[in-house]
Design an enzyme around this catalytic site. Structure first.
Site: not given
Length: 527
Positions: A61, A88-89, A176, A178, A234, A382
């Site tokens: 964040g 992180c945060y 991070h 990710e 979609d 997606k």
């Protein structure tokens, strides 16, 4: 944020502290074969407990944990005995709540940073190189780990860059994991999920299909269902999934508004129907759409006209189908919608069954079309939707296609939309798509809008003669989720082939230009 309908899986909760990458964390958890849900940082311990999560990941964040107005978190969550990973945060929130010390050191770390693994790395860093590149973005730091936690990594300016407690099953990293820039980021997440939280990786397309088929059959019973099929990923996958469940009870409706790319109508009518067996009704409304767009240049007005006329075309089909069903003593009660998880998150959530609102994906249908919604993709990202489409046998040309806006080529013509201009743009777009595919760049490029500057002309020379033609803009971008994007570095030789073919084969075009703007500040589409 409203809860999703039951998926049959206990989730890992990703707590969002306003992070740029919160959705990305949730996706990475899914990539590890584990179902995840995003929840706000305001979630209470009681609400967490009610969801019965198998683990919790605290996101990053932009705030300082000790700053006034910083996102707060119910610290009683740490007493529930649920495995937690802080990022992180979230790492700093955990450290502070459990008795550690967080402060502003005056030393910031942004971007690629070298981290040193200590004490064998514990459960989340064990077996990894002692020195590795990680992606940092922080100005504060954990200066002292909580009691009972072992420091597992450090950097040149951050003495506590990771810590962990096997007894509490709580771990955290300052960087991070990710993002792909962290060398062993996905391995950290998988170590936490599979070894610390002991979660079996059973979230996969095959399971999702089986669960949704059973749920759709239970919801629909013997009623008839309609689906607005745009030809995009979609709507194609949601329609195929419902057809897998109820077969001929489903009718798909494809509105050809005349703003499609070259070959798209044929692709839907031939390839999609052949692969799925779905009953399809095609509405040819090109003349109607183009008539209402005549003389219109404002992009917002274009969008409103296209949305309105789509509604009118779909309403007529809906009335015909309802009348037919009544004559046969049946009901048309349900409408299939291709809502994805990012749509749910970005709109603040929503009920699983509701009257259609103007912002929904089927084209902005009005409130008085009173259907119950079937949203089989509501819990999916997606990339998961594409995987399910492939599992269902949808042709790769459809399931792997780039995102395409609902208003179609109508907002890729800067200026009035006419039949002639659409033909020019279709040809240029088809050439660009073909060359990018031949170059093997489809997986690298998220989307490549091809834009016709219809109200702009430039002088050129073609065939030893002066020309006064239109420019075409190429806008190749790479993105994880379309919220941010960067222009794709397409090889020069590929760009040269695209430019040469367009200017040679499309007489009205004498100039091809490349848009090299990131998002922000630019958007992906021009209009």
């Amino acid at each position: 944020m409203a809860e999703l309908s039951d998926t049959g899986h206990r989730p890992v909760l990703v707590v969002d502290f306003g992070a740029q990458y919160a959705q990305l964390i949730a996706r990475r958890v899914r990539e590890a074969g584990v179902y995840s849900e995003l929840v706000p940082h305001t979630i209470t311990a009681a609400e967490v407990e009610a969801k019965r999560p198998l683990g919790i990941v605290l996101s990053g964040g932009p705030s300082s944990v000790y700053a006034e107005g910083a996102p707060q978190f119910d610290e009683r969550v740490f007493e529930l005995g649920i495995p937690v990973l802080g990022i992180c945060y979230g790492f700093q929130v955990m450290a502070r709540a459990l008795g550690g010390r967080v402060g502003h050191t005056g030393d910031r770390e942004y971007g690629a940073t070298e981290a040193q693994v200590l004490s064998g790395g514990g459960a989340i860093l064990g077996g990894q190189p002692e020195t590795q590149q990680v992606w940092m973005s922080h100005g504060d730091a954990v200066q002292e780990a909580p009691e009972g936690f072992e420091v597992l990594a450090r950097t040149a300016v951050t003495p506590v860059a990771a810590f962990g407690s096997p007894e509490k099953r709580m771990y955290g990293v300052q960087w991070h994991p990710e993002v792909r820039h962290s060398d062993y980021g996905q391995r950290i997440l998988e170590s936490f999920l599979h070894h610390v939280a002991d979660i079996t990786p059973d979230w996969n397309p095959g399971n999702v299909i089986a669960e949704q088929v059973a749920r759709i059959r239970e919801q629909v019973g013997g009623a008839r269902v309609i689906s607005a099929l745009s030809g995009g990923v979609d709507s194609a996958v949601s329609t195929a999934l419902v057809h897998e469940a109820i077969g001929d009870q489903l009718t798909a409706v494809f509105v050809d508004h005349g703003l499609l790319r070259k070959g798209e109508r044929e692709q839907v009518e031939r390839d999609y129907v052949a692969s799925t067996g779905v009953h399809l009704i095609t509405v040819d409304a090109a003349d109607t759409f183009l008539g209402h767009l005549a003389g219109v240049t404002d992009p917002e007005e274009k969008r409103k006209i296209i949305g309105r006329e789509f509604i009118r075309a779909f309403e007529q089909v809906q009335r015909d189908l309802v009348a037919e069903a009544k004559a046969e003593g049946e009901q048309v009660k349900f409408l299939v919608q291709g809502t994805l998880y990012p749509d749910v998150v970005e709109s603040g959530g929503g009920a699983g069954t509701a009257n259609i609102k103007s912002h929904h994906n089927v084209g902005g249908l009005p409130d008085d079309l009173d259907f119950e919604l079937i949203e089989p993709l509501r819990a999916l990202f997606k990339d998961e939707v594409r995987a399910i489409g492939r599992e269902l046998g949808i042709p790769e040309a459809i399931v792997g296609r780039q995102p395409f806006p609902g208003p179609g080529l109508g907002i890729r013509i800067v200026g009035e939309v006419t039949r002639e201009r659409l033909e020019v743009l279709r040809e240029a777009d088809a050439i660009a798509r073909e060359e990018l595919t031949l170059a093997g760049l489809d997986a690298e490029i998220w989307q490549c809008p091809v834009v016709l500057l219809a109200d702009v002309r430039s002088v050129g020379v073609q065939g030893d003669g002066r020309t006064y033609g239109h420019p075409i803009v190429l806008r190749p971008v790479s993105s994880e989720d379309a919220m941010t994007a960067d222009w794709t570095r397409v090889p020069y030789e590929v760009l040269a082939r695209i430019s040469n073919r367009i200017t040679n084969q499309v007489p009205e075009v004498n100039r091809v230009v490349l848009d090299v703007t990131s998002k922000p500040p630019g958007t992906i589409e021009w209009e």
